[in-house]
Design an enzyme around this catalytic site. Structure first.
Site, mmCIF file in Angstrom:
data_model
loop_
_atom_site.group_PDB
_atom_site.id
_atom_site.type_symbol
_atom_site.label_atom_id
_atom_site.label_comp_id
_atom_site.label_asym_id
_atom_site.label_seq_id
_atom_site.Cartn_x
_atom_site.Cartn_y
_atom_site.Cartn_z
ATOM 1 C CG HIS A 288 -2.098 -0.927 1.086
ATOM 2 N ND1 HIS A 288 -1.980 -2.288 1.245
ATOM 3 C CD2 HIS A 288 -3.417 -0.685 0.822
ATOM 4 C CE1 HIS A 288 -3.169 -2.861 1.077
ATOM 5 N NE2 HIS A 288 -4.050 -1.917 0.824
ATOM 6 C CG HIS B 219 2.732 -2.952 6.485
ATOM 7 N ND1 HIS B 219 3.253 -4.070 5.879
ATOM 8 C CD2 HIS B 219 1.646 -2.597 5.745
ATOM 9 C CE1 HIS B 219 2.513 -4.388 4.824
ATOM 10 N NE2 HIS B 219 1.542 -3.505 4.725
#
Length: 220
Positions: A113, A167
């Site tokens: 992303h 993340h």
């Protein structure tokens, strides 16, 4: 993902329609559509290049996400993993999430992303700088504002991957680096730094329109 794919199309198409040098509406739309198609083709090629790099790295590293233990609840030999032992094979026991979601929980590095958001935001901002910005035009105020919005979008998408615990910070850092490398390749190599209209020495594939970085004296 939808924003990353559609944002450049709208940005380029609207910009080309506004700054087209054609006086006839039909010719203006044709010219703008041709330029948009050529640039978006290059953008799409760079996006696929970006996607392949990210997915290959994810498959090779197999790094778990911060939420890995919650999503997977891995178990081996009848006991749950405690997070301190190396386990080469395990079984996810959490039934609240789908198999795909559990598999994705141990493919954190790098952040896709972030890579895509940086690629999209920087590409559009770079395009606006080369095609719409002019020190002697009113776009001197509008273009930086739009660029700030685009870069803020890239930063927000990147940082939200950390705050949402999707993340680690190093996943985001490497993802941003990949996005920057891909946008440099796309702009400088594929799009010729958006300067394919500045002279007669242009790619045969490029649209035949004037650059927006013109000297006003040329119009008088």
């Amino acid at each position: 993902m939808v924003t990353v794919l559609l944002a450049p199309v709208f940005v380029i198409l609207i910009t080309e329609l506004i700054f087209s040098d054609s006086a006839h509406p039909r010719s203006r739309f044709y010219q703008a559509g041709k330029t948009t198609g050529w640039l978006c083709r290059s953008y799409g090629y760079g996006f696929v290049f970006n996607l392949v790099i990210v997915e290959v790295m994810k498959g090779i590293t197999g790094s778990p996400r911060p939420t890995f233990f919650y999503i997977c609840e891995p178990r081996i030999n009848g006991r749950f993993c405690n997070g301190t032992d190396f386990v080469p094979n395990f079984e996810c026991t959490n039934k609240q999430f789908s198999t795909w979601y559990q598999t994705d929980s141990y493919h954190s590095f790098p952040s896709g992303h972030t890579s895509f958001a940086v690629y999209c935001g920087f590409f559009c901002a770079w395009y606006l700088q080369k095609r719409a910005f002019n020190w002697r035009s009113r776009t001197i105020f509008l273009v930086p504002l739009l660029q700030m919005v685009l870069l803020t979008y890239s930063a927000y998408c990147s940082l939200s991957r950390i705050t949402d615990h999707r993340h680690h910070w190093w996943d985001v850092a490497v993802g941003a680096f990949i996005g920057i490398i891909c946008v440099l390749y796309t702009v400088l190599v594929l799009c010729k730094n958006f300067a394919f209209n500045k002279s007669n020495d242009i790619s045969s594939e490029g649209p035949q329109t004037k650059t927006l970085l013109y000297d006003r004296s040329e119009l008088t």
